[in-house]
Design a protein around this motif. Structure first.
Motif, PDB file in Angstrom:
ATOM      1  N   ILE A 507      37.797  66.632  63.042  1.00 12.31           N
ATOM      2  CA  ILE A 507      38.087  66.722  61.606  1.00 12.31           C
ATOM      3  C   ILE A 507      37.142  65.792  60.856  1.00 12.31           C
ATOM      4  O   ILE A 507      36.639  64.809  61.401  1.00 12.31           O
ATOM      5  CB  ILE A 507      39.546  66.332  61.289  1.00 12.31           C
ATOM      6  CG1 ILE A 507      39.819  64.884  61.733  1.00 12.31           C
ATOM      7  CG2 ILE A 507      40.522  67.296  61.966  1.00 12.31           C
ATOM      8  CD1 ILE A 507      41.139  64.341  61.267  1.00 12.31           C
ATOM      9  N   VAL A 508      36.910  66.110  59.585  1.00  6.63           N
ATOM     10  CA  VAL A 508      36.113  65.234  58.737  1.00  6.63           C
ATOM     11  C   VAL A 508      37.036  64.151  58.177  1.00  6.63           C
ATOM     12  O   VAL A 508      38.221  64.399  57.908  1.00  6.63           O
ATOM     13  CB  VAL A 508      35.445  66.044  57.614  1.00  6.63           C
ATOM     14  CG1 VAL A 508      36.478  66.622  56.657  1.00  6.63           C
ATOM     15  CG2 VAL A 508      34.450  65.193  56.849  1.00  6.63           C
ATOM     16  N   GLU A 509      36.507  62.938  58.004  1.00  2.00           N
ATOM     17  CA  GLU A 509      37.324  61.841  57.506  1.00  2.00           C
ATOM     18  C   GLU A 509      37.885  62.179  56.126  1.00  2.00           C
ATOM     19  O   GLU A 509      37.158  62.586  55.220  1.00  2.00           O
ATOM     20  CB  GLU A 509      36.490  60.552  57.405  1.00  2.00           C
ATOM     21  CG  GLU A 509      37.306  59.353  56.960  1.00  2.00           C
ATOM     22  CD  GLU A 509      36.474  58.083  56.854  1.00  2.00           C
ATOM     23  OE1 GLU A 509      37.030  57.057  56.423  1.00  2.00           O
ATOM     24  OE2 GLU A 509      35.274  58.131  57.194  1.00  2.00           O
ATOM     25  N   THR A 510      39.202  62.037  56.000  1.00  2.00           N
ATOM     26  CA  THR A 510      39.887  62.421  54.763  1.00  2.00           C
ATOM     27  C   THR A 510      40.888  61.341  54.378  1.00  2.00           C
ATOM     28  O   THR A 510      41.610  60.835  55.235  1.00  2.00           O
ATOM     29  CB  THR A 510      40.627  63.763  54.958  1.00  2.00           C
ATOM     30  OG1 THR A 510      39.695  64.766  55.370  1.00  2.00           O
ATOM     31  CG2 THR A 510      41.312  64.198  53.674  1.00  2.00           C
ATOM     32  N   ARG A 511      40.912  61.004  53.066  1.00  2.00           N
ATOM     33  CA  ARG A 511      41.880  60.039  52.563  1.00  2.00           C
ATOM     34  C   ARG A 511      42.615  60.629  51.371  1.00  2.00           C
ATOM     35  O   ARG A 511      42.115  61.533  50.705  1.00  2.00           O
ATOM     36  CB  ARG A 511      41.176  58.740  52.150  1.00  2.00           C
ATOM     37  CG  ARG A 511      40.439  58.069  53.309  1.00  2.00           C
ATOM     38  CD  ARG A 511      40.029  56.648  52.969  1.00  2.00           C
ATOM     39  NE  ARG A 511      39.305  56.031  54.072  1.00  2.00           N
ATOM     40  CZ  ARG A 511      39.080  54.722  54.171  1.00  2.00           C
ATOM     41  NH1 ARG A 511      39.506  53.892  53.207  1.00  2.00           N
ATOM     42  NH2 ARG A 511      38.424  54.235  55.199  1.00  2.00           N
ATOM     43  N   THR A 512      43.801  60.106  51.114  1.00  2.00           N
ATOM     44  CA  THR A 512      44.582  60.574  49.970  1.00  2.00           C
ATOM     45  C   THR A 512      44.553  59.527  48.868  1.00  2.00           C
ATOM     46  O   THR A 512      44.396  58.328  49.122  1.00  2.00           O
ATOM     47  CB  THR A 512      46.040  60.845  50.368  1.00  2.00           C
ATOM     48  OG1 THR A 512      46.629  59.637  50.886  1.00  2.00           O
ATOM     49  CG2 THR A 512      46.115  61.928  51.434  1.00  2.00           C
ATOM     50  N   ALA A 513      44.730  59.991  47.626  1.00  2.00           N
ATOM     51  CA  ALA A 513      44.737  59.116  46.450  1.00  2.00           C
ATOM     52  C   ALA A 513      45.715  59.681  45.431  1.00  2.00           C
ATOM     53  O   ALA A 513      45.786  60.906  45.246  1.00  2.00           O
ATOM     54  CB  ALA A 513      43.336  59.023  45.847  1.00  2.00           C
ATOM     55  N   SER A 514      46.450  58.803  44.763  1.00  2.00           N
ATOM     56  CA  SER A 514      47.451  59.244  43.781  1.00  2.00           C
ATOM     57  C   SER A 514      46.858  59.427  42.387  1.00  2.00           C
ATOM     58  O   SER A 514      47.352  60.234  41.596  1.00  2.00           O
ATOM     59  CB  SER A 514      48.615  58.237  43.712  1.00  2.00           C
ATOM     60  OG  SER A 514      49.234  58.107  44.979  1.00  2.00           O
ATOM     61  N   THR A 515      45.817  58.674  42.070  1.00  2.00           N
ATOM     62  CA  THR A 515      45.242  58.694  40.723  1.00  2.00           C
ATOM     63  C   THR A 515      43.731  58.836  40.804  1.00  2.00           C
ATOM     64  O   THR A 515      43.132  58.639  41.880  1.00  2.00           O
ATOM     65  CB  THR A 515      45.576  57.381  39.992  1.00  2.00           C
ATOM     66  OG1 THR A 515      44.897  56.294  40.662  1.00  2.00           O
ATOM     67  CG2 THR A 515      47.077  57.122  39.974  1.00  2.00           C
ATOM     68  N   PRO A 516      43.085  59.128  39.663  1.00  2.00           N
ATOM     69  CA  PRO A 516      41.612  59.177  39.667  1.00  2.00           C
ATOM     70  C   PRO A 516      40.983  57.878  40.119  1.00  2.00           C
ATOM     71  O   PRO A 516      39.954  57.895  40.829  1.00  2.00           O
ATOM     72  CB  PRO A 516      41.275  59.503  38.213  1.00  2.00           C
ATOM     73  CG  PRO A 516      42.442  60.317  37.745  1.00  2.00           C
ATOM     74  CD  PRO A 516      43.633  59.680  38.401  1.00  2.00           C
ATOM     75  N   GLU A 517      41.572  56.727  39.736  1.00  2.00           N
ATOM     76  CA  GLU A 517      40.998  55.452  40.157  1.00  2.00           C
ATOM     77  C   GLU A 517      41.114  55.254  41.657  1.00  2.00           C
ATOM     78  O   GLU A 517      40.197  54.750  42.305  1.00  2.00           O
ATOM     79  CB  GLU A 517      41.682  54.297  39.404  1.00  2.00           C
ATOM     80  CG  GLU A 517      41.224  54.138  37.978  1.00  2.00           C
ATOM     81  CD  GLU A 517      39.711  53.940  37.889  1.00  2.00           C
ATOM     82  OE1 GLU A 517      39.142  53.203  38.729  1.00  2.00           O
ATOM     83  OE2 GLU A 517      39.097  54.557  36.989  1.00  2.00           O
ATOM     84  N   GLU A 518      42.252  55.633  42.225  1.00  2.00           N
ATOM     85  CA  GLU A 518      42.400  55.527  43.681  1.00  2.00           C
ATOM     86  C   GLU A 518      41.425  56.473  44.385  1.00  2.00           C
ATOM     87  O   GLU A 518      40.923  56.155  45.465  1.00  2.00           O
ATOM     88  CB  GLU A 518      43.833  55.837  44.094  1.00  2.00           C
ATOM     89  CG  GLU A 518      44.843  54.756  43.723  1.00  2.00           C
ATOM     90  CD  GLU A 518      46.228  55.065  44.260  1.00  2.00           C
ATOM     91  OE1 GLU A 518      46.351  55.982  45.114  1.00  2.00           O
ATOM     92  OE2 GLU A 518      47.193  54.408  43.851  1.00  2.00           O
ATOM     93  N   ALA A 519      41.157  57.601  43.759  1.00  2.00           N
ATOM     94  CA  ALA A 519      40.186  58.534  44.334  1.00  2.00           C
ATOM     95  C   ALA A 519      38.802  57.902  44.382  1.00  2.00           C
ATOM     96  O   ALA A 519      38.054  58.070  45.355  1.00  2.00           O
ATOM     97  CB  ALA A 519      40.161  59.830  43.531  1.00  2.00           C
ATOM     98  N   VAL A 520      38.446  57.159  43.328  1.00  2.00           N
ATOM     99  CA  VAL A 520      37.167  56.455  43.308  1.00  2.00           C
ATOM    100  C   VAL A 520      37.121  55.439  44.442  1.00  2.00           C
ATOM    101  O   VAL A 520      36.116  55.325  45.173  1.00  2.00           O
ATOM    102  CB  VAL A 520      36.954  55.773  41.950  1.00  2.00           C
ATOM    103  CG1 VAL A 520      35.734  54.850  42.013  1.00  2.00           C
ATOM    104  CG2 VAL A 520      36.771  56.808  40.845  1.00  2.00           C
ATOM    105  N   GLN A 521      38.197  54.671  44.612  1.00  5.09           N
ATOM    106  CA  GLN A 521      38.235  53.660  45.672  1.00  5.09           C
ATOM    107  C   GLN A 521      38.102  54.303  47.066  1.00  5.09           C
ATOM    108  O   GLN A 521      37.397  53.781  47.937  1.00  5.09           O
ATOM    109  CB  GLN A 521      39.548  52.871  45.574  1.00  5.09           C
ATOM    110  CG  GLN A 521      39.676  52.053  44.298  1.00  5.09           C
ATOM    111  CD  GLN A 521      41.071  51.490  44.118  1.00  5.09           C
ATOM    112  OE1 GLN A 521      41.884  51.493  45.038  1.00  5.09           O
ATOM    113  NE2 GLN A 521      41.360  51.001  42.910  1.00  5.09           N
ATOM    114  N   ALA A 522      38.789  55.443  47.268  1.00  3.85           N
ATOM    115  CA  ALA A 522      38.695  56.124  48.552  1.00  3.85           C
ATOM    116  C   ALA A 522      37.274  56.619  48.802  1.00  3.85           C
ATOM    117  O   ALA A 522      36.746  56.514  49.909  1.00  3.85           O
ATOM    118  CB  ALA A 522      39.672  57.302  48.588  1.00  3.85           C
ATOM    119  N   ALA A 523      36.636  57.135  47.763  1.00  2.12           N
ATOM    120  CA  ALA A 523      35.269  57.620  47.901  1.00  2.12           C
ATOM    121  C   ALA A 523      34.323  56.494  48.270  1.00  2.12           C
ATOM    122  O   ALA A 523      33.425  56.657  49.113  1.00  2.12           O
ATOM    123  CB  ALA A 523      34.826  58.308  46.614  1.00  2.12           C
TER     124      ALA A 523
END
Length: 895
Positions: A507-523
């Motif tokens: 699988i490709v590495e995948t993370r979850t995020a609740s908000t746009p800011e958390e999505a930035v941090q995960a990226a």
């Protein structure tokens, strides 16, 4: 599965007709006429409450008034009294009945369902077998028995026809009788209250009166029973099937790509192939296939040479051949040179071999003789178009003379009437396949091709699955159990990938995020570029609502994409719950293929696997194949080869060959996941990205639910029973690993055979055998775990080294299991045979088998002494004093 008391059905010596009648045009009248005027030599006893005689034969007022016990009862009474009739027959000692009457729950009527249960309750105490209700009846031409209300009596022959539809009986007789096609058995199953396709297949497979079994199927009732019986039957004789209702199924709306693609008819198709049966699509094709398989010798490939006296006929044949998946043979220079020497200068100088319209018989003979020796041709098609300057019958005689007694796959098609009819008759008398059109002849050849492929699949030895595949069911179960506890039907993408990772699916590495800011941090944690997807339990196809954004190169891009995505989803799906986002590393692989693999639950066959071309247009492309688990490497590769995208995966131009073994392993791992976790109802991995080095799952969805059937019973094919593996020791301390045999053990079994002394071979097989053939060894290793078991003993440090094997083969009723055991000659006396026998006896006892039996040569004192110690009774064979029958009773009540 059960063939218990089916002998009374298929070999009756006496018949009672309950509901016989003299009333014109009634079913009872037609039944009586057919029974009394078809040549049955046993007593036929009509039963009617009021009429004194039927067809000039004394009638009896009730079953209880019959002068003797009938082997078979034929029931055509009103539905309300059928249960009483069945009970009376059972009490008398009758063990089989055909229920012609309808009114037992067709269409789901409650009153009929009540009657149905009453009939079953009446039959059960006597093990009275029932065909029907709502059927046309039973016909056994070899016995002169026509217990049906069909309008035509069938001719005698050696084809068995089993149909769910009564209308197919009459349609088939209308078609077959004028063509001189005869039958050994015709069975109309109707609503299958008891006897079904599995039962009839089991019985007919061992009945030497038929050479092929033809089926018309609308629905199967017990998938595992059917698959076990069909696989066993297809190993002994051709089984050819028509499936009715192909177009009306699989149309319901579903919530994933896999579910949308896995239609019911496609599942039946996968099941028929897995069983080794040949599927056809109309009555004419059914009988053509039966005739071809019966008259043609086996073929080794799909290449055909075509010999014709008309160029147009050859073109039609080529179109049919290529369109059906066959190949045109490439004639060698040697063959072309020989043909040049005997044919006119104007011949076609290639394949098809057009020998010109004025070709006499001798020209046919010379050209055919050369083509029969062409190494690139697996079969030869000979065509003839009638012309004024040549005799078609002379050409037919020339073909027959050339073949002589030679068994070579030759197909013929003589067009027209008159002389063509005479030619076809000549071919038929010599069992040379003959067809009315070139297309029909090519189709007959392709039937052989498909049948050979299906049979080869039953005998192929698959490569071993890599030993480093060690799934972690406990890790996979955690997110599944959590979702069920929370009442969620779908796992999130991240949860789905956790499950897949537990089974080794890349699988490709995948993370979850609740908000746009958390999505930035995960990226930022993963590293750019990334893909951003909406996370919602209510949105299956994310791209359709603008829920996917690829190739995001920086934090600002992720933030703005996430905010815009929320707005789009709110506008397009205001009802959907949004839990946030998933962020995954962007995978860049030039030239990689987008595939789909998945699994869904079929209402009848249980879990079904899917492979095909993936991407967002997957439903439009509809390039997929289905298979039933479990899979091995051969089955996985065959599944892939059945798709169009497979040609791309094999490589083309400057594109390298994809990692086909890695794709196959992904399918095998998915198969094992579905086997181990019955809570998983649907899996959708799309796309599975595949290049020449590896595969990786970019997106995945898993649907979960509480299973209605746990364990492996929900699977149409019983998987490898891993629970029987054990590490143990013999009484003298030899450490061994015991496990069920696997298909990939075939080479090891052949190698172990070489370590048997000639005397041990003779004692075990009752005859000298120099070596095990591939076909024989494959049959011993590719077993149906549902009806037989074989345990092998190996050393823990050399699992590929077989020390001994014990097997038991059950009859379809599980009443009797026949054992066989062999231990390497250099290991005799160490207690290994005793250990193996104890384990197989324990297995038989656990599955409820009534008795274990075997045959032992009287001089084999070691085996006889062991059997005595294990509690077997021993009896000399009255016909062979050198043979002793041994028997161990495990369950007296079942016996």
């Amino acid at each position: 599965m059960s063939i218990r008391n089916l002998k009374a059905l298929f070999q009756p010596r006496s018949v009672a007709l309950i509901g016989a009648s003299r009333r014109p045009h009634s079913v009872g009248k037609v039944l009586a006429r057919n029974l009394f005027h078809s040549g049955f030599e046993g007593p036929i006893m009509p039963v009617h409450r009021e009429q004194e005689a039927v067809e000039g034969v004394l009638a009896y007022p009730s079953v209880r008034d019959l002068p003797r016990v009938p082997d078979l009862g034929v029931i055509a009474t009103p539905p309300d009294v059928v249960a009483d009739v069945v009970r009376d027959l059972g009490e008398m000692g009758t063990r089989a009945a055909v229920i012609i009457t309808a009114g037992f729950g067709e269409g789901g009527r409650e009153e009929g369902q009540t009657r149905r249960q009453a009939v079953l309750d009446a039959a059960r105490p006597y093990t009275l077998r029932l065909v029907g209700p709502n059927c046309v009846g039973l016909m056994l031409p070899a016995l002169g028995l026509n217990a049906s209300f069909a309008h035509i009596s069938p001719l005698k022959g050696d084809l068995a026809f089993v149909t769910q539809s009564g209308a197919m009986v009459t349609a088939m007789l209308d078609w077959a009788t004028p063509r001189g096609i005869g039958f050994s058995h015709i069975v109309s199953l109707g609503d299958k209250i008891d006897v079904d396709f599995g039962d009839t297949l089991d019985y007919l497979a061992s009945d030497g009166r038929n050479r092929a079994i033809l089926l018309y199927v609308e629905a199967i009732t017990d998938a595992r029973k059917f698959m076990s019986a069909a696989r066993a039957a297809a190993r002994t004789k051709p089984v050819i099937v028509i499936k009715g209702g192909r177009q009306a199924e699989g149309a319901k709306a579903v919530s994933s790509h896999t579910g949308a693609l896995a239609g019911s008819d496609a599942v039946y198709d996968a099941a028929f192939r897995r069983a080794g049966m040949l599927r056809v699509y109309d009555l004419r094709e059914l009988f053509d296939a039966a005739e071809t398989l019966a008259t043609s010798p086996p073929i080794t490939g799909e290449r055909m040479a075509i010999l014709t006296n008309g160029g147009g006929l050859g073109v039609l044949a080529v179109d049919a051949l290529i369109g059906g998946g066959g190949k045109l043979a490439e004639l060698s220079q040697d063959t072309l040179g020989k043909l040049n020497a005997v044919l006119p200068d104007t011949w076609s100088r290639g394949n098809p071999v057009d020998i010109i319209g004025d070709a006499p018989g001798e020209r046919y003979a010379e050209a055919l003789k050369i083509l029969l020796d062409e190494p690139d041709a697996d079969a030869v098609l000979v065509l003839n178009c009638p012309v004024a300057v040549a005799d078609s019958t002379d050409a037919a005689h020339a073909v027959i003379r050339t073949l002589g007694g030679r068994r070579h796959p030759v197909f013929t098609s003589w067009l027209g009437e008159g002389a063509a009819q005479e030619a076809r008759q000549l071919f038929s008398e010599r069992r040379i396949p003959s067809y009315e059109t070139p297309e029909d002849a090519v189709r007959g050849f392709l039937h052989l091709v498909r049948y050979r492929r299906n049979q080869d699949e039953l005998m192929e030895t698959p490569p071993s699955i890599p030993t480093d595949f060690e799934p972690d069911p406990a890790a996979a179960r955690k997110p599944v159990d959590a979702a069920l506890a929370a009442g969620n039907q779908w796992l999130s993408e991240a949860e789905s990938k956790t499950v897949l990772a537990a089974y080794g699916l890349p699988i490709v590495e995948t993370r979850t995020a609740s908000t746009p800011e958390e999505a930035v941090q995960a990226a930022e944690a993963i590293g750019f570029p990334v893909a951003l997807k909406i996370l919602s339990p209510d949105i299956t196809h994310k791209s359709e609502v603008g829920g996917v954004k690829l190739e995001l190169e920086d934090a600002d891009g992720v933030r703005s994409a996430a905010e815009a995505m929320l707005r789009r989803v709110a506008r397009n799906r205001p009802d959907a719950r949004v839990d946030g986002f998933t962020v995954q590393r962007m995978v860049r692989r030039a030239g990689a293929h987008e595939l789909i693999i998945g699994a869904t639950e079929d209402v009848l066959f249980g879990p079904v696997l899917l492979f095909g071309q993936g991407g967002t247009a997957v439903e439009v492309l509809r390039d997929q194949s289905l298979a039933l688990p479990p899979l091995n490497m051969n089955l996985a590769h065959r599944m892939m080869a059945d798709t169009r995208v497979y040609r791309l995966l094999e490589g083309y131009r400057d594109q390298p060959r994809a990692a086909l073994d890695e794709i196959a392993m992904a399918l095998i791992k998915l198969s094992q996941l579905i086997i181990d976790l019955p809570e998983i109802a649907e899996v959708d991995i799309n796309p599975l990205l595949a290049d020449d080095k590896a595969v990786v799952a970019l997106d995945a969805r898993i649907k979960v639910q509480q299973p209605t059937v746990t364990g492996t019973r929900r699977l149409a094919i019983r998987p490898y029973p891993k629970q029987l593996e054990e590490r143990t020791r013999t009484h003298d301390g030899l450490e061994v690993m015991l496990r069920p045999i696997r298909p990939e053990d075939e080479p090891a079994l052949r190698e172990a055979f070489k370590k048997l002394s000639p005397e041990d071979v003779r004692l075990r097989f009752f005859t000298p055998i120099r070596e095990l053939s591939h076909q024989f060894a494959a049959r011993l290793t590719q077993i149906d775990y549902n009806r037989e078991m074989a345990l092998v003993a190996t050393t823990p440090d050399k699992p590929e080294d077989l020390l001994g094997v014990v097997r038991i083969t059950m009859d379809p009723d599980n009443r009797r299991g026949e054992y066989a055991v062999v231990v390497r000659s250099d290991l005799k006396g160490r207690g290994l045979g005793y250990l193996l026998m104890n384990r197989i006896i324990a297995y038989a006892r656990a599955r409820g088998t009534a008795e274990v039996v075997g045959d032992v040569l009287a001089e084999n004192r070691g085996m006889l002494d062991m059997c005595k110690e294990l509690g077997f009774d021993q009896h000399h064979d009255p016909e062979d004093p050198q043979l002793i029958h041994v028997r161990l009773t495990l369950n007296k009540r079942a016996a």
